[in-house]
Write a protein that holds these residues in place. Sequence first.
Motif, PDB file in Angstrom:
ATOM      1  N   ASN A  26       0.845  -1.186   0.000  1.00  0.00           N
ATOM      2  CA  ASN A  26       0.000   0.000   0.000  1.00  0.00           C
ATOM      3  C   ASN A  26       0.887   1.246   0.000  1.00  0.00           C
ATOM      4  N   ARG A  27       0.651   2.134  -0.957  1.00  0.00           N
ATOM      5  CA  ARG A  27       1.502   3.326  -1.079  1.00  0.00           C
ATOM      6  C   ARG A  27       1.367   4.260   0.106  1.00  0.00           C
ATOM      7  N   SER A  28       0.198   4.357   0.670  1.00  0.00           N
ATOM      8  CA  SER A  28       0.007   5.235   1.830  1.00  0.00           C
ATOM      9  C   SER A  28       0.801   4.730   3.030  1.00  0.00           C
ATOM     10  N   VAL A  29       0.754   3.444   3.260  1.00  0.00           N
ATOM     11  CA  VAL A  29       1.492   2.861   4.382  1.00  0.00           C
ATOM     12  C   VAL A  29       2.991   2.972   4.152  1.00  0.00           C
ATOM     13  N   GLY A  31       4.536   5.212   2.341  1.00  0.00           N
ATOM     14  CA  GLY A  31       4.884   6.617   2.497  1.00  0.00           C
ATOM     15  C   GLY A  31       4.954   7.030   3.955  1.00  0.00           C
ATOM     16  N   ALA A  32       4.002   6.557   4.752  1.00  0.00           N
ATOM     17  CA  ALA A  32       4.005   6.880   6.181  1.00  0.00           C
ATOM     18  C   ALA A  32       5.219   6.262   6.870  1.00  0.00           C
ATOM     19  N   ASN A  33       5.575   5.039   6.504  1.00  0.00           N
ATOM     20  CA  ASN A  33       6.756   4.402   7.084  1.00  0.00           C
ATOM     21  C   ASN A  33       8.031   5.153   6.702  1.00  0.00           C
ATOM     22  N   TYR A  35       8.261   8.325   5.878  1.00  0.00           N
ATOM     23  CA  TYR A  35       8.219   9.602   6.577  1.00  0.00           C
ATOM     24  C   TYR A  35       8.653   9.433   8.031  1.00  0.00           C
TER      25      TYR A  35
END
Length: 63
Positions: A26-29, A31-33, A35
């Motif tokens: 998942n791109r959102s996950v 990206g959050a990782n 960040y």
Amino acid sequence: MLLAAFLHVERTTARELLVRLGLFANRSVAGANAYNLLVGAAMAASFDFVSLHLQRVLGKVRR
């Protein structure tokens, strides 16, 4: 390295996975990782820099 070892153990030995491996796709996950990794590295570097600055430049060494 640690993530690769975790994924290997999860795929080979676990009956039920602790974390769904599809979650990492998942791109959102992801990206959050990324960040959180950058923020953590910046915080660790700033703590190190500030402590060295206080010790060496300002002479605030406890003796």
